[in-house]
Design a protein around this motif. Structure first.
Motif, PDB file in Angstrom:
ATOM      1  N   ASN A 129     -16.172  27.935  64.231  1.00  0.00           N
ATOM      2  CA  ASN A 129     -15.353  28.719  63.306  1.00  0.00           C
ATOM      3  C   ASN A 129     -14.076  27.957  62.970  1.00  0.00           C
ATOM      4  O   ASN A 129     -13.261  27.662  63.850  1.00  0.00           O
ATOM      5  CB  ASN A 129     -15.014  30.071  63.944  1.00  0.00           C
ATOM      6  N   GLU A 130     -13.903  27.620  61.722  1.00  0.00           N
ATOM      7  CA  GLU A 130     -12.716  26.901  61.267  1.00  0.00           C
ATOM      8  C   GLU A 130     -11.708  27.830  60.607  1.00  0.00           C
ATOM      9  O   GLU A 130     -10.643  27.383  60.176  1.00  0.00           O
ATOM     10  CB  GLU A 130     -13.122  25.804  60.273  1.00  0.00           C
ATOM     11  N   THR A 131     -12.037  29.119  60.537  1.00  0.00           N
ATOM     12  CA  THR A 131     -11.201  30.076  59.815  1.00  0.00           C
ATOM     13  C   THR A 131     -10.200  30.773  60.717  1.00  0.00           C
ATOM     14  O   THR A 131      -9.033  30.933  60.369  1.00  0.00           O
ATOM     15  CB  THR A 131     -12.083  31.128  59.125  1.00  0.00           C
ATOM     16  N   LEU A 132     -10.646  31.207  61.891  1.00  0.00           N
ATOM     17  CA  LEU A 132      -9.759  31.907  62.813  1.00  0.00           C
ATOM     18  C   LEU A 132      -8.709  30.938  63.365  1.00  0.00           C
ATOM     19  O   LEU A 132      -9.044  29.924  63.952  1.00  0.00           O
ATOM     20  CB  LEU A 132     -10.561  32.499  63.969  1.00  0.00           C
ATOM     21  N   THR A 188     -12.655  25.750  67.068  1.00  0.00           N
ATOM     22  CA  THR A 188     -11.955  24.517  66.698  1.00  0.00           C
ATOM     23  C   THR A 188     -10.841  24.713  65.680  1.00  0.00           C
ATOM     24  O   THR A 188     -10.048  23.805  65.444  1.00  0.00           O
ATOM     25  CB  THR A 188     -12.959  23.501  66.139  1.00  0.00           C
ATOM     26  N   GLY A 189     -10.759  25.894  65.075  1.00  0.00           N
ATOM     27  CA  GLY A 189      -9.717  26.117  64.084  1.00  0.00           C
ATOM     28  C   GLY A 189      -8.435  26.701  64.648  1.00  0.00           C
ATOM     29  O   GLY A 189      -7.446  26.850  63.914  1.00  0.00           O
ATOM     30  N   LEU A 190      -8.414  27.039  65.932  1.00  0.00           N
ATOM     31  CA  LEU A 190      -7.255  27.718  66.512  1.00  0.00           C
ATOM     32  C   LEU A 190      -5.999  26.858  66.440  1.00  0.00           C
ATOM     33  O   LEU A 190      -5.989  25.692  66.828  1.00  0.00           O
ATOM     34  CB  LEU A 190      -7.514  28.078  67.974  1.00  0.00           C
ATOM     35  N   THR A 191      -4.916  27.490  65.956  1.00  0.00           N
ATOM     36  CA  THR A 191      -3.604  26.851  65.991  1.00  0.00           C
ATOM     37  C   THR A 191      -2.639  27.612  66.888  1.00  0.00           C
ATOM     38  O   THR A 191      -1.604  27.080  67.275  1.00  0.00           O
ATOM     39  CB  THR A 191      -2.999  26.766  64.576  1.00  0.00           C
TER      40      THR A 191
END
Length: 201
Positions: free
Chosen positions: A43-46, A80-83
């Motif tokens: 998921n690259e959005t969350l 992998t999208g977590l910031t």
């Protein structure tokens, strides 16, 4: 052309749109977080995930002990999208794979910018060293909250027998490791350390 455009629109509508998810204060434990991790795979959005106080036993569990810590490294590898990640109020165990996992997770995360480990009991030497080494290796983390972890609470060692004069100011090994990490990390901008018994020395 119209069919291709319609197909593209349909595909876009199926893409995940969730940007922030807060599951704090739910007794997910290791198994629950593992399920979450699988759901977030690729998921690259969350970008924002809240997991405060989640390694608790279920309400109907008579065993008062906490569940084993979940794998932070694997969570970051899958989502992998977590910031931004909030893990406050989760116990970081002091031995075994959990400490090494913590170090690897912090060092390998490439997008994570903000992390909260407040009240995670990382004040012990092994845990603090793992956090420090992971932070030193990180190239992305710009803000970390380590408040309420007792990083400076270790008692000073007794002076050698017969030593004259005042002993040098005591600095806990946890604080020394963190200081080295701060010097090594060029990305860090915010470091929260309230309530860590750091003292005045």
């Amino acid at each position: 052309a119209a069919a291709a455009e319609a197909e593209a629109e349909a595909e876009a509508s199926l893409r995940p749109r969730l940007r922030a998810l807060d599951l704090s204060c739910n007794p997910l434990g290791e198994s629950g977080v593992a399920s979450l991790r699988r759901g977030l795979r690729g998921n690259e959005t969350l970008t924002h995930l809240g997991l405060r106080y989640v390694n608790l036993p279920p309400a109907d569990n008579s065993d008062s002990s906490l569940e084993p810590p979940f794998s932070l490294a694997r969570l970051l590898e899958e989502a992998t999208g977590l910031t931004s990640l909030d893990l406050a109020f989760n116990i970081a165990h002091g031995s075994g794979h959990a400490v090494e996992d913590l170090q690897r997770a912090l060092g390998s995360a490439t997008r994570l910018r903000t992390l909260s480990l407040a009240r995670c009991c990382v004040g012990g030497w092994r845990r603090a060293r793992a956090v420090a080494r992971g932070l030193a290796a990180s190239t992305s983390i710009t803000a970390i909250d380590l408040s309420h972890n007792g990083l400076g609470a270790a008692a000073p060692p007794p002076p050698p027998a017969g030593q004259q004069g005042s002993p040098r100011p005591f600095i806990s090994m946890a604080v020394e490791a963190l200081c080295r990490a701060v010097r090594a990390n060029g990305a860090l901008r915010v470091l929260r350390l309230p309530h860590n018994a750091l003292g005045d020395d």
